[in-house]
Design an enzyme around this catalytic site. Structure first.
Site, PDB file in Angstrom:
ATOM      1  N   ASP A 167      -1.156  -3.596   7.239  1.00 35.42           N
ATOM      2  CA  ASP A 167       0.103  -3.605   6.490  1.00 35.42           C
ATOM      3  C   ASP A 167       0.538  -2.156   6.226  1.00 35.42           C
ATOM      4  O   ASP A 167       0.410  -1.644   5.116  1.00 35.42           O
ATOM      5  CB  ASP A 167      -0.099  -4.367   5.176  1.00 35.42           C
ATOM      6  CG  ASP A 167       1.211  -4.637   4.463  1.00 35.42           C
ATOM      7  OD1 ASP A 167       2.211  -4.935   5.144  1.00 35.42           O
ATOM      8  OD2 ASP A 167       1.244  -4.539   3.234  1.00 35.42           O
ATOM      9  N   GLU A 217      -6.597   5.718  -0.739  1.00 33.18           N
ATOM     10  CA  GLU A 217      -7.873   5.740  -1.450  1.00 33.18           C
ATOM     11  C   GLU A 217      -8.868   6.709  -0.810  1.00 33.18           C
ATOM     12  O   GLU A 217      -9.566   7.443  -1.510  1.00 33.18           O
ATOM     13  CB  GLU A 217      -8.481   4.336  -1.485  1.00 33.18           C
ATOM     14  CG  GLU A 217      -7.673   3.338  -2.287  1.00 33.18           C
ATOM     15  CD  GLU A 217      -8.035   1.910  -1.882  1.00 33.18           C
ATOM     16  OE1 GLU A 217      -8.950   1.348  -2.491  1.00 33.18           O
ATOM     17  OE2 GLU A 217      -7.407   1.369  -0.948  1.00 33.18           O
ATOM     18  N   HIS A 263      -9.958  -2.037  -4.620  1.00 33.12           N
ATOM     19  CA  HIS A 263      -8.668  -1.454  -4.242  1.00 33.12           C
ATOM     20  C   HIS A 263      -7.739  -1.356  -5.450  1.00 33.12           C
ATOM     21  O   HIS A 263      -7.123  -0.313  -5.693  1.00 33.12           O
ATOM     22  CB  HIS A 263      -8.015  -2.293  -3.143  1.00 33.12           C
ATOM     23  CG  HIS A 263      -6.607  -1.904  -2.836  1.00 33.12           C
ATOM     24  ND1 HIS A 263      -6.270  -0.691  -2.266  1.00 33.12           N
ATOM     25  CD2 HIS A 263      -5.432  -2.559  -3.031  1.00 33.12           C
ATOM     26  CE1 HIS A 263      -4.957  -0.612  -2.118  1.00 33.12           C
ATOM     27  NE2 HIS A 263      -4.423  -1.736  -2.571  1.00 33.12           N
ATOM     28  N   GLN A 281       7.351   3.962  -1.458  1.00 38.27           N
ATOM     29  CA  GLN A 281       6.862   2.939  -2.386  1.00 38.27           C
ATOM     30  C   GLN A 281       6.910   3.419  -3.834  1.00 38.27           C
ATOM     31  O   GLN A 281       7.336   2.686  -4.736  1.00 38.27           O
ATOM     32  CB  GLN A 281       5.436   2.547  -1.993  1.00 38.27           C
ATOM     33  CG  GLN A 281       4.863   1.363  -2.760  1.00 38.27           C
ATOM     34  CD  GLN A 281       3.497   0.932  -2.232  1.00 38.27           C
ATOM     35  OE1 GLN A 281       3.020   1.433  -1.216  1.00 38.27           O
ATOM     36  NE2 GLN A 281       2.861  -0.003  -2.919  1.00 38.27           N
ATOM     37  N   GLU A 331      -3.121  -0.241   5.707  1.00 42.87           N
ATOM     38  CA  GLU A 331      -3.831  -1.129   4.801  1.00 42.87           C
ATOM     39  C   GLU A 331      -4.603  -2.129   5.642  1.00 42.87           C
ATOM     40  O   GLU A 331      -4.009  -2.912   6.387  1.00 42.87           O
ATOM     41  CB  GLU A 331      -2.862  -1.840   3.836  1.00 42.87           C
ATOM     42  CG  GLU A 331      -2.228  -0.887   2.833  1.00 42.87           C
ATOM     43  CD  GLU A 331      -1.573  -1.595   1.646  1.00 42.87           C
ATOM     44  OE1 GLU A 331      -1.178  -2.770   1.790  1.00 42.87           O
ATOM     45  OE2 GLU A 331      -1.466  -0.966   0.578  1.00 42.87           O
ATOM     46  N   ARG A 356       3.815   5.478   1.329  1.00 45.00           N
ATOM     47  CA  ARG A 356       3.488   5.611  -0.098  1.00 45.00           C
ATOM     48  C   ARG A 356       4.564   6.356  -0.877  1.00 45.00           C
ATOM     49  O   ARG A 356       4.757   6.094  -2.078  1.00 45.00           O
ATOM     50  CB  ARG A 356       2.153   6.340  -0.262  1.00 45.00           C
ATOM     51  CG  ARG A 356       0.982   5.673   0.417  1.00 45.00           C
ATOM     52  CD  ARG A 356       0.689   4.305  -0.168  1.00 45.00           C
ATOM     53  NE  ARG A 356      -0.453   3.693   0.502  1.00 45.00           N
ATOM     54  CZ  ARG A 356      -0.783   2.408   0.350  1.00 45.00           C
ATOM     55  NH1 ARG A 356      -0.057   1.607  -0.420  1.00 45.00           N
ATOM     56  NH2 ARG A 356      -1.819   1.912   0.987  1.00 45.00           N
ATOM     57  N   LYS A 374       7.171  -1.167   2.941  1.00 46.15           N
ATOM     58  CA  LYS A 374       6.314  -2.071   3.705  1.00 46.15           C
ATOM     59  C   LYS A 374       7.067  -2.775   4.824  1.00 46.15           C
ATOM     60  O   LYS A 374       6.452  -3.240   5.787  1.00 46.15           O
ATOM     61  CB  LYS A 374       5.767  -3.167   2.774  1.00 46.15           C
ATOM     62  CG  LYS A 374       5.081  -2.650   1.525  1.00 46.15           C
ATOM     63  CD  LYS A 374       3.652  -2.308   1.790  1.00 46.15           C
ATOM     64  CE  LYS A 374       2.893  -2.151   0.483  1.00 46.15           C
ATOM     65  NZ  LYS A 374       1.452  -2.071   0.714  1.00 46.15           N
ATOM     66  N   GLU A 389      -6.400  -5.413   6.137  1.00 46.88           N
ATOM     67  CA  GLU A 389      -6.348  -6.700   5.444  1.00 46.88           C
ATOM     68  C   GLU A 389      -6.819  -7.840   6.347  1.00 46.88           C
ATOM     69  O   GLU A 389      -6.799  -7.732   7.568  1.00 46.88           O
ATOM     70  CB  GLU A 389      -4.904  -7.001   4.995  1.00 46.88           C
ATOM     71  CG  GLU A 389      -4.271  -5.865   4.205  1.00 46.88           C
ATOM     72  CD  GLU A 389      -3.028  -6.283   3.450  1.00 46.88           C
ATOM     73  OE1 GLU A 389      -2.727  -7.485   3.416  1.00 46.88           O
ATOM     74  OE2 GLU A 389      -2.366  -5.382   2.892  1.00 46.88           O
ATOM     75  N   THR A 433       4.523  -4.554  10.192  1.00 45.10           N
ATOM     76  CA  THR A 433       3.189  -5.038   9.856  1.00 45.10           C
ATOM     77  C   THR A 433       2.546  -5.474  11.167  1.00 45.10           C
ATOM     78  O   THR A 433       3.146  -6.256  11.910  1.00 45.10           O
ATOM     79  CB  THR A 433       3.260  -6.240   8.892  1.00 45.10           C
ATOM     80  OG1 THR A 433       3.992  -5.856   7.720  1.00 45.10           O
ATOM     81  CG2 THR A 433       1.873  -6.713   8.493  1.00 45.10           C
ATOM     82  N   ASP A 477       1.785 -11.186   0.808  1.00 42.12           N
ATOM     83  CA  ASP A 477       0.700 -10.223   0.781  1.00 42.12           C
ATOM     84  C   ASP A 477       0.101 -10.209  -0.621  1.00 42.12           C
ATOM     85  O   ASP A 477       0.817  -9.999  -1.603  1.00 42.12           O
ATOM     86  CB  ASP A 477       1.244  -8.844   1.148  1.00 42.12           C
ATOM     87  CG  ASP A 477       0.126  -7.896   1.573  1.00 42.12           C
ATOM     88  OD1 ASP A 477      -0.929  -8.388   1.998  1.00 42.12           O
ATOM     89  OD2 ASP A 477       0.327  -6.677   1.479  1.00 42.12           O
TER      90      ASP A 477
END
Lengths: 384, 384
Positions: free
Chosen positions: B212, B336, B112, B219, B178, B216, B232, B180, B236, B105
């Protein structure tokens, strides 16, 4: 004591000239051909478990099968009248024993983590705040795991010299080893379900030595904020022989209590494997750590790896991270042994090493009681 | 315009009740059964490429085969008299289309990376010094990649509340998406050899959308110093349909010059894919980024991934990292969009989201010209 007697019987994959790969078990300086033993009758198992290019079919058959096969092989090899036929090691090529699923590398040696912290952040607390609360780890590259004996080409990549703003590109100038103990997953787990710490070892088929080659200059430049990537992904060497977990359970010893006590899902009676390890460079022993110094156990690593519901698959590999002990001669990497190059290590021929040079041959060895772990050998080739 | 006309023809794997999985190509709301087409003659290929539980055999056959199959399928489907037989989508179960090798990844969206830096380090330079010199990336977990539609169980794990020293254990309270773009490797590369940036796309079979999922809170606590791990690895999600690279090459557009100029091995004419993307939560569109905002191209990502000699294998997957554009409504994660929870996002039903709640259904979509990328759908289940 060869370390490969009937009490050991590690598994591997071998190929004789002109033949397909097969699963074997090592006995002394020979290989028991399990495919032939199953096809011919002495081993009462499906021969298709062993006419295979990896151990995965056998590993996926489950713990009862592993136990049955091991007992049958011990009966065939251990009796006073036992004269099992073996294939001489030098008549076979040894292949990568497992088809690797996911590869996770932990960071479970307290002395290693403290050394790294002191080297790179000399004015700060060496351990990150999370370190004593969980086995820190990350995913490595599975597709570049190679069997012992495979030459290791020095990687190219970006590094930034001290004082520079921009990076330069070229062969790594700080190529290193990492002495680790790897654990191979045999029995899978369900996606979405955590494996309890006291059931974790039920999933483990066996152990093997790992050399997690590392380019320290690439690592220092690339790792922020997502961790090591190309500094590790160019190659990881593993032994050709996977030691069954049952063969080293007697090597388990009590370990010191963990402080602070881990969260409930990681809690168990502290233990470790009492395995004497050795790093040899060009014939000189430069380090001899013991795996009993690992802070987090394999069971805690596996429980942590699945606590979020991540599933295990047959062939997954997880490794301890560099194993270092408290003494200088027990450090499992050149980064630590040479203190990032400041104190080069002396070899028997009078030369010294801060990091690896082209042509260097590194051998990792390990032993617990009568069991010798399969060695991991690799010679550095010049960058292309 | 369905987005799945004869100019698209993405590949996937389907299974009808009581049958083995097969490779198919999507046409409108139906599936072309490639195994049957090859077995019966209209498609002059080895049927064993398509009587498969994944695309890997077909992908491993190489670019010439991909081109031949695509041309044959277009001839079968595009002519004025074409009346190809298809299996209705609702009569088949769609499976994970690829047997994933290594999953990498990246972190290739400038907006971002800047947003994340501003959120977590408001007083510092948002970009790490390495970011503009290389596509930053890390390895993710391959064994927990699931196909669109698979429910996503909220992960458990450790997090540390602000002001606390010790972590707590429980379900993630900051579960995120996420958005992607993923690239699937078809043609392998040799271990020890770098793939040049201008040959990189030769190795890519196709593209697909990726979600993904990210915890948070886990993380933030675990990532120092080795990067994201359990935050993560729980799941996925990828689309069921892999869009052939040839179907979206026309979507390539020029991109702004990269400053500073990348090192030689990463240098190419700047380009990106002009693909309109969309994040939908419970029926409300919350974001619509475009892939043209990605700073590092797929070719640069692949060249970087192999510059150290790491090999590629058929089935490897690499993804762009979260795709965000400069505007608020172009952000590809809730982190975000809600600015780490400070500005919750409004949904059409009057509710708001800082992060995902149990029961939320997330759908990712994408479109370039007449081509609609396969959607990625997932509903959050409560933690076990």
């Amino acid at each position: 004591m060869t370390g490969f007697g009937p009490e050991h019987l590690p598994y591997g994959v071998f190929r004789r000239a002109g033949e397909e790969p097969r699963v074997g078990a090592r006995l002394g300086d020979g290989i028991l051909d399990l495919a032939a033993l199953a096809a011919d009758g002495p081993l009462e198992e499906d021969p298709l478990l062993f006419f295979q290019p990896s151990l995965n079919a056998f590993m996926g058959a489950g713990r009862e099968t592993w136990r049955r096969v091991r007992e049958a092989l011990r009966a065939l090899t251990a009796g006073p009248d036992a004269e099992p036929a073996t294939i001489p090691l030098d008549e076979a090529q040894l292949l990568l024993p497992i088809a690797v699923g996911d590869y996770v590398d932990f960071y479970s040696s307290l002395d290693h983590a403290i050394n790294v912290g002191r080297i790179f952040r000399p004015d700060a607390e060496p351990l990150a705040p999370n370190w004593r609360h969980m086995p820190i780890g990350y995913h490595g590259r599975s597709g570049t795991i190679v069997v012992s004996g495979t030459p290791i080409r020095r990687p190219r990549g970006q590094r930034r010299e001290p004082g520079d703003d921009a990076p330069v590109y070229g062969p790594s100038v700080r190529l290193d080893i990492e002495l680790e103990l790897g654990f191979v997953v045999g029995t899978p787990s369900a996606h979405g379900e955590a494996v309890a710490v006291d059931r974790a070892l039920d999933h483990v088929f066996g152990v093997l030595l790992v050399n997690d080659w590392s380019a320290r200059d690439l690592q220092a430049w690339e790792s922020r904020p997502l961790g090591p990537f190309l500094a590790k992904s160019f190659a990881t060497s593993v032994a050709a022989w996977v030691t069954p977990l049952d063969a080293i359970l007697d090597c388990r010893v009590r370990a010191p209590a963990q402080e602070p006590a881990p969260l409930e899902y990681l809690r168990e009676e502290p233990w470790a494997f009492d395995l004497d390890l050795e790093v040899e460079i060009d014939g000189s022993t430069v380090s001899h750590p013991n795996a009993r110094h690992l802070y987090w156990s394999a069971a805690q690593q596996l429980a942590h790896m699945t606590v979020n519901g991540a599933s295990l698959h047959t062939g997954d590999l997880f490794a301890s991270g560099t194993i270092s002990g408290p003494a200088r001669e027990e450090r499992g990497s050149l980064l630590e042994l040479s203190w990032n190059g400041a104190e080069p290590v002396a070899l028997g021929d009078g030369s010294t090493r801060a990091f690896l040079e082209d042509g260097d041959e590194v051998v990792l060895r390990g032993r617990g009681g009568d069991v010798a772990l399969g060695e991991v050998r690799g010679r550095i080739e010049a960058a292309r």
